[in-house]
Enzyme design. Structure first.
Site, PDB file in Angstrom:
ATOM      1  CD  GLU A   1      35.084  46.760  36.687  1.00 16.67           C
ATOM      2  OE1 GLU A   1      35.804  47.836  36.596  1.00 16.67           O
ATOM      3  OE2 GLU A   1      35.531  45.898  37.343  1.00 16.67           O
TER       4      GLU A   1
ATOM      5  CE  LYS B   1      40.154  48.752  40.655  1.00 12.20           C
ATOM      6  NZ  LYS B   1      39.847  49.129  39.180  1.00 12.20           N
TER       7      LYS B   1
END
Length: 216
Positions: free
Chosen positions: A44, A134
């Protein structure tokens, strides 16, 4: 990977996410490369990294035939999301939930993992097609948050970001984390242009995950 489902399956298989905040696009590339060599294959690249789209593009070219899955983090608007996707990002992560980012990700069949800290935020995200939220900030919410949410809402996958380390990763896994994000712990020992410490630490996380799974 051509579909959202394919991407999600590979992300889950890889399980560990390296959350990369580079000082430059090259710095981010080197951290990503070192992370992959240590066994962390979900990358990421955050948009706090200068020229993050260039890093994503370079990683996509360099690791195109591997099991690395490259995505973008700290994406807070749909314009940034589209830039990331066109550069090669296969998933988008935000610190918050944004309906417009969710819409653009659906348009490109890209998984969107928004940061959520309440059941209301999770439910609102799910209403736009979000399948994985998340848990952020994970260090404040704690691993028990996952079980608490899964009681009334079992059909949402949850991934902590922030607050995950070698000492508590088993707690997150055992509470049902779909995956875990690892950030500053990976880069804390970098010296000058030597990224071998990142590989060493990534390997420790990979080995820890194997140990946790073998004990379950």
């Amino acid at each position: 990977m051509s579909t959202k489902r394919d991407i999600i399956e590979q992300l889950e298989k890889n399980y560990l996410f390296a959350v990369i905040r580079g000082k430059s696009f090259q710095d981010a590339f080197e951290i990503a490369k070192a992370s992959y060599e240590g066994g962390i294959k979900n990358i990421e690249v955050t948009f706090t990294t200068p020229n993050a789209d260039k890093t994503i593009e370079k990683l996509s070219e360099y690791f195109g035939d591997t099991d690395m899955v490259i995505g973008a983090g700290t994406v807070i608007d749909d314009i940034t999301a589209r830039i990331a996707i066109l550069a090669g990002a296969n998933f988008i992560v935000s610190p918050n939930f944004s309906p417009s980012v969710s819409e653009i990700c659906n348009r490109y069949t890209i998984p969107y993992l928004p940061g959520c800290g309440t059941v209301t935020e999770i439910a609102n995200a799910m209403a736009t097609g979000v399948e994985i939220a998340k848990i952020f900030p994970g260090g404040i919410l704690g691993a028990g948050f996952i079980k608490d949410v899964h009681g009334p809402i079992p059909n949402i996958e949850l991934m902590p970001s922030g607050g995950v380390n070698l000492e508590n990763m088993d707690t997150w896994v055992n509470n049902g984390a779909w995956a875990v994000g690892i950030g500053s712990a990976l880069t804390k020992d970098i010296t000058s242009d030597d990224y071998t410490s990142v590989t060493t630490i990534a390997q420790k996380f990979s080995d820890k995950l194997k140990e946790i799974r073998s004990n379950n």
